[in-house]
Write an enzyme that holds these catalytic residues in place. Sequence first.
Site, PDB file in Angstrom:
ATOM      1  N   CYS A   1       2.030  -6.507   4.470  1.00  0.00           N
ATOM      2  CA  CYS A   1       3.503  -7.080   4.148  1.00  0.00           C
ATOM      3  C   CYS A   1       4.522  -5.932   3.833  1.00  0.00           C
ATOM      4  O   CYS A   1       4.457  -5.491   2.645  1.00  0.00           O
ATOM      5  CB  CYS A   1       3.377  -7.895   2.970  1.00  0.00           C
TER       6      CYS A   1
ATOM      7  N   CYS B   1       6.749  -6.554   0.611  1.00  0.00           N
ATOM      8  CA  CYS B   1       5.743  -6.419  -0.506  1.00  0.00           C
ATOM      9  C   CYS B   1       5.916  -4.509  -0.884  1.00  0.00           C
ATOM     10  O   CYS B   1       5.937  -4.667  -2.211  1.00  0.00           O
ATOM     11  CB  CYS B   1       4.487  -6.604  -0.418  1.00  0.00           C
TER      12      CYS B   1
END
Length: 324
Positions: free
Chosen positions: A74, A77
């Site tokens: 991700c 993230c």
Amino acid sequence: MTQPRDFSLYGAVDLGARKAAAQRAQEASRAGGPEGTDAANGHVFDVTEATFEADVLERSRTVPVVMDLWAEWCGPCKQLSPVLEKLAAEADGAWVLAKVDVDANPQLSAALQVQSIPRVVAVVGGQLVPGFLGALPEAQVRQWLGQLMQVAQQLGMPSADAGGEAGEAGPGAGPPGLEEMPGGPVPRDPGLVEAQEAMERGDLDGAAAAFERMLEADSGHPIAAQGLAQVNLFRRVNSYDEAAARRAAAGSPDDVDAQSKVADLDLANGRVDDAFDRLLGVIRRTSGEDRDQARRHLIGLFDIFPPRDPRVAKARSTLSTLLF
């Protein structure tokens, strides 16, 4: 619809990703934790399905626990996590940061009804406090943390000085009605307890009813409005056939119902800007009752987010331009 009731995207996570995530967790443990953990003086730590009860639920009885739900693949993230770790270090124990690798912990992700990442939620006194989706800028994260500390105080949490913004409370401070439990007082807001228990057993209608009663008693409740908006999104999405909804929307660009369903699906899958832009496009192309219906649905989606979320602010600005 094929989507499971727990709304998790991780029920079918591939075993290779989970194995790799588990190996990363083991390596981080041997090295003394993930990067930034030591610098945060122990206020940042990894959480697994096995340690969740002790490290999050039990710990939340004495200090708010912020949960960073992330994965190695991700990209956003990797933008958000360093911000959270920095702020946890600054808070110096006023709140703590629990990092959850969703690939390594699919059952925990399902229990938290994770639909997209990065996602941040908090646990205060064993009760889930809604957070936000996406990699917000640091200023917005700070604002949400300030709101979280206010919620913690309203729930009777013994407060700590969070950067000079939260006051101090001595032993026994906070509202009456707390139950003394091993490990300290635990706030027992009946409405939140009822809503949380309903969510845990998959009773979305029961959770919605609990939030609605809380709002009847206090229309400005800091948790209930956002919780109700999220539950209502889950209830709607759970009734959709995604493939059919997307076909209908593609064939009828001005059909408000069809476009609203796909906006719900996009939002539930973390495509926040896509969801907002879809409904703004309908508002731009329609008039009268159709336009007003699309406007109402869009405003309902705004309620899922913190009031000053930058994506909501941007969409509100565009909406004002279209309407006025």
